[in-house]
Write an enzyme that holds these catalytic residues in place. Structure first.
Site, mmCIF file in Angstrom:
data_model
loop_
_atom_site.group_PDB
_atom_site.id
_atom_site.type_symbol
_atom_site.label_atom_id
_atom_site.label_comp_id
_atom_site.label_asym_id
_atom_site.label_seq_id
_atom_site.Cartn_x
_atom_site.Cartn_y
_atom_site.Cartn_z
ATOM 1 N N LYS A 136 -23.717 -8.307 -41.507
ATOM 2 C CA LYS A 136 -24.880 -7.432 -41.494
ATOM 3 C C LYS A 136 -24.757 -6.455 -40.329
ATOM 4 O O LYS A 136 -24.573 -6.856 -39.189
ATOM 5 C CB LYS A 136 -26.147 -8.277 -41.364
ATOM 6 C CG LYS A 136 -26.273 -9.284 -42.504
ATOM 7 C CD LYS A 136 -27.366 -10.297 -42.287
ATOM 8 C CE LYS A 136 -26.993 -11.327 -41.252
ATOM 9 N NZ LYS A 136 -27.991 -12.390 -41.091
ATOM 10 N N THR A 164 -39.214 -7.046 -37.520
ATOM 11 C CA THR A 164 -37.916 -7.555 -37.989
ATOM 12 C C THR A 164 -37.760 -9.055 -37.760
ATOM 13 O O THR A 164 -36.677 -9.603 -37.969
ATOM 14 C CB THR A 164 -36.767 -6.841 -37.247
ATOM 15 O OG1 THR A 164 -37.014 -6.995 -35.836
ATOM 16 C CG2 THR A 164 -36.680 -5.379 -37.595
ATOM 17 N N GLY A 172 -37.372 -12.700 -38.248
ATOM 18 C CA GLY A 172 -37.047 -13.545 -39.400
ATOM 19 C C GLY A 172 -36.259 -12.856 -40.500
ATOM 20 O O GLY A 172 -36.108 -13.401 -41.594
ATOM 21 N N THR A 173 -35.721 -11.657 -40.208
ATOM 22 C CA THR A 173 -34.995 -10.915 -41.253
ATOM 23 C C THR A 173 -33.789 -11.706 -41.773
ATOM 24 O O THR A 173 -33.562 -11.787 -42.979
ATOM 25 C CB THR A 173 -34.501 -9.563 -40.687
ATOM 26 O OG1 THR A 173 -35.589 -8.962 -40.016
ATOM 27 C CG2 THR A 173 -34.009 -8.657 -41.776
ATOM 28 N N GLY A 174 -33.015 -12.294 -40.843
ATOM 29 C CA GLY A 174 -31.801 -13.025 -41.244
ATOM 30 C C GLY A 174 -32.134 -14.245 -42.080
ATOM 31 O O GLY A 174 -31.498 -14.509 -43.105
ATOM 32 N N CYS A 175 -33.158 -15.011 -41.638
ATOM 33 C CA CYS A 175 -33.571 -16.214 -42.386
ATOM 34 C C CYS A 175 -33.969 -15.800 -43.801
ATOM 35 O O CYS A 175 -33.573 -16.415 -44.801
ATOM 36 C CB CYS A 175 -34.808 -16.868 -41.761
ATOM 37 S SG CYS A 175 -34.616 -17.323 -40.042
#
Ligand SMILES: Cc1ncc(COP(=O)(O)OP(=O)(O)O)c(N)n1
Ligand SMILES: Cc1ncsc1CCOP(=O)(O)O
Ligand SMILES: [Mg+2]
Length: 733
Positions: free
Chosen positions: A390, A424, A426-429
């Protein structure tokens, strides 16, 4: 225990082969078989008893265990402590009344039946003697050479309608019969070869179960992660993300954090045994379709999850290697990295951000997108697993992602402009659990990535509106479904337009930066390059017109047919006239015919369009035709608006009248119409069809970029060539 008859395994020692019956049963039960029948026509009673004892141990009450024909062996195995739930008997085997008497009221007793007389006989028995019927054969099968005449699916339906007892279909049943038999009234399907002879009985059993549940079934997705009480990250975000993407979410908690949108204040890690108990409770009971793994806190937790993965072997595993929170707080102890690497090898996809990638690839943090991709390729090669890298932490106005799989030499990029927001958290989770859900819905990786990204970008755009917390607020997981009044994973026509335009944003940016486009805009373009471009454009348009005619031929309505036919006409006649004004016979047109030689770039573009037409898929074809409309109209519009400077409006600009054709009003109207036809076709298409369209569209956009780049490359070759003939020692570069 209530018996689940939906997938019934009947064993065969020959078909199980060298791996043996016990192994096949172990795997098939892990894959979701609800009842196992030990059927061995040649074993002695003593051998059957031993096998029953071993199977009872392996099955460990996760499925029912019955034996074919051998009532005495069932009784003996029970006497020796095995859990044998019952028997299956045929019309000429021991009587079912005797079996009920000896095995007791709770035993499972199945009986073979396939005629009206059999049904009458069952009705005459004391109630509760038989629990279900084995009905078949459905088709001829070599597994039971003495089988009765096949019933077919319709014969089974007729029989099941007359029966008061649940009917299990058996004999020649394969995975493609599942839905038809379920719809014909089967309580389940019994198979021998389909599982005993399968390469991987566990995976095959899962596939049967999935088909039984139905294609539209909601996938069950498990998040193994930490808890974020603020609801933006961790399991709370995962559950929302899974739900918003159309899955049923489950969560096993690895750690509790004290956290809000401003940062992590404390972490509490419960005993690893307790985590294992949570995981086991789920895997013994529920068909888990996908697992997303997030925060793992320490090495003991990682090892626990790794061991559970080895036992449960869920079909899809995505690991988001959470090490550091967006706030900068560490979420994984440093000494746990070795154990993490071991876990990553069990995954199907790993989704690190740039910081995590640097740690895992044992390098510095990538400062450019190509460097990030190179690191991801190294990590993927090292662990043998695909990596979704990412680019969000790179800064700049782009936020690309790339799917990198070193095992198949795949690098698939997903461009995207940065969404300007602070929300943003918690975007990855959220992305990794959306990906797990999309994959569990049956999409292949690229489609799953596209769907999850589209959902995430929509959720990111809406996040700030939620106004949660004083720090980095959460994304709005349900923004899309709220806007549409329910969960709907198909985009609307307008969404297709926005998403596709954004999808080619990096290509558009590259076109804008091309020296050819810049020089064309400010009028400094060399005449030779311009005429080369025009001659190639003329050749291209003649081929393009033919492909437009193909679109007219395939169009589903008269209106669309007329539109594409008109475009073909406009393209060939209008453009020919225009080119004739600009080009002398030497430069590419003589007597209305094209005399230039097509460049490899022109040929490649036309080949792509022709092959899109060749497949006969109208939607894919018009998607491939669209960039030529859209990119030129957009360029014309921006030239007119002075995006590249005020040159095009100047009276002395040598190509001003040519550039004005890009902004022609009727061409802009045609472009709008083409966009609408393509977007409507995409919105009406299924995920696969939409994906094919998007690929064709993107490929054409890339050909447009190459087409604009080629004239100056060609010119530099021509001048290098003439230099080389003047000075023999000069080399072409
Ligand atoms: C579930 C199920 N249905 C039918 C049969 C066939 O039993 P039977 O007619 O006794 O034939 P054999 O299996 O003994 O050859 C079955 N085994 N299981
Ligand atoms: C045991 C039995 N009873 C009726 S058909 C049959 C065998 C079915 O085997 P297969 O599933 O391989 O066709
Ligand atoms: Mg029998």
């Amino acid at each position: 225990m209530s018996i689940d008859l939906s997938l019934y395994l009947v064993t065969d020692p020959v078909l199980c082969g060298e791996r043996g019956v016990v192994d096949v049963v172990r795997e098939a039960v892990a894959g979701g078989v609800g009842i196992v029948q030990l059927r061995d026509k040649t074993a002695t009673d003593a051998q059957i008893v031993d096998q029953l004892i071993e199977l009872s141990d392996v099955i460990d009450a996760r499925a029912a265990l019955v034996v074919n024909d051998r009532l005495d062996a069932a009784l003996e195995a029970r006497a020796r402590g095995a859990r044998v739930d019952g028997v299956h008997l045929g019309q000429s085997d021991t009587s079912v009344e005797r079996a009920r008497e000896l095995l007791g009221p709770d035993a499972i007793i199945g009986l073979t039946a396939n005629t009206a007389a059999h049904l009458d006989a069952v009705r005459a028995l004391p109630p509760g003697t038989v629990d279900h019927l084995g009905v078949g054969v459905i088709r001829p099968t070599d597994t039971k050479p003495d089988h009765p005449a096949p019933l077919g699916i319709e014969g089974f339906r007729a029989f099941a309608e007359l029966s008061e007892l649940p009917c299990v279909a058996i004999g020649g049943v394969g995975i493609d019969d599942v839905e038809a038999l379920r719809d014909a009234g089967a309580a389940g399907i019994a198979v021998v070869s389909a599982l005993c002879a399968a390469d991987d009985p566990r995976t095959e059993a899962r596939a049967f179960r999935r088909r039984w549940r139905g294609a539209a079934s909601v996938p069950r997705v498990l998040s193994i992660a930490g808890s974020d009480p603020s609801g933006g990250a961790g399991i709370q975000a995962d559950l929302k993300s899974i739900g918003a993407n159309g899955g049923y979410g489950m969560a096993a908690i690895t750690a509790l954090t004290v956290q809000n949108t401003q940062g992590v204040r404390a972490v509490h890690v419960p005993p690893a045994d307790f985590l294992r108990a949570q995981l086991d409770a789920l895997s013994v009971d529920i068909d888990i379709d996908a697992v997303k793994i997030g925060m793992l806190a320490d090495a003991a937790v990682i090892r626990t999850v790794t061991a559970w993965l080895d036992d449960a072997r869920p079909p899809i595993v995505i690991v988001d290697p959470v090490m550091v929170a967006t706030s900068g707080d560490r979420l994984l102890e440093e000494d746990a990295e070795h154990a993490l690497r071991d876990l990553l090898r069990r995954a199907d996809l790993v989704t690190p951000n740039l910081l995590e990638l640097a740690v895992l690839a044992d390098t510095v943090i990538a400062d450019s997108w190509p460097a990030a991709i190179a690191d991801a390729e190294r990590l993927s090669a090292d662990i043998g697993v695909a990596v979704l890298i990412k680019g969000g932490h790179l800064g700049g106005d782009q936020s690309p992602d790339a799917f990198v799989d070193a095992t198949t030499a795949t690098v698939q990029q997903f461009p995207g402009t940065r969404i300007d927001t602070d929300a943003t958290h918690g975007t990855g989770c959220s992305l990794s659990s959306a990906l797990a859900t999309q994959r569990a819905l049956g999409k292949e990786w690229p489609q799953a990535v596209i769907a999850a990204r589209e959902w995430l970008r929509e959720s990111l755009r809406a996040g700030a509106e939620l106004q949660v917390g004083r720090g980095h607020g959460p994304i709005d997981h349900f923004a899309g479904s709220r806007a549409r009044g329910g969960i709907d994973t198909s985009p609307t026509r307008d969404e297709v337009v926005t998403q596709w335009w954004e999808h080619i944003s990096a290509i558009r940016a590259d076109i804008d930066e091309l020296p050819f486009v810049r020089a064309l805009a400010d009028g400094t373009l060399d005449r030779g390059a311009f005429t080369h471009y025009l001659a190639q454009d003329a050749l291209y348009l003649s081929g393009y017109a033919r492909v437009l005619a193909d679109a007219a031929r395939l169009a589903p309505t008269a209106k669309e047919q007329a539109f594409w036919a008109n475009s073909a006409h406009g393209s060939i006649v209008g453009e020919l006239e225009l080119h004739a004004q600009w080009l002398t016979p030497d430069e590419g047109v003589s007597d209305g015919t094209f005399s230039a030689t097509p460049s490899p770039t022109t040929t490649a573009y036309l080949d792509h369009l022709r092959s899109s037409a060749y497949g006969g898929d109208y939607a894919q074809l018009i998607a491939a035709l669209l960039p030529c409309f859209w990119l030129y109209t957009d360029l014309g519009l921006r030239l007119g608006e002075g995006h590249f400077g005020d040159f095009a409006r100047s009276m002395t600009h040598p190509y001003a009248s040519w550039l004005r054709t890009y902004a022609d009003e009727s061409f802009a109207e045609a472009t709008q119409q083409a966009i609408e036809y393509v977007a409507s076709a995409a919105a009406a298409s299924d995920g696969e069809g939409r994906m094919r369209m998007l690929r064709a569209f993107e490929a054409s956009a890339r050909h447009e970029l190459a087409f604009f780049a080629e004239p100056l490359r060609h010119e530099s070759c021509v001048s290098a060539l003439s230099r080389s003939s003047a000075a023999p020692e000069a080399k072409m570069v």
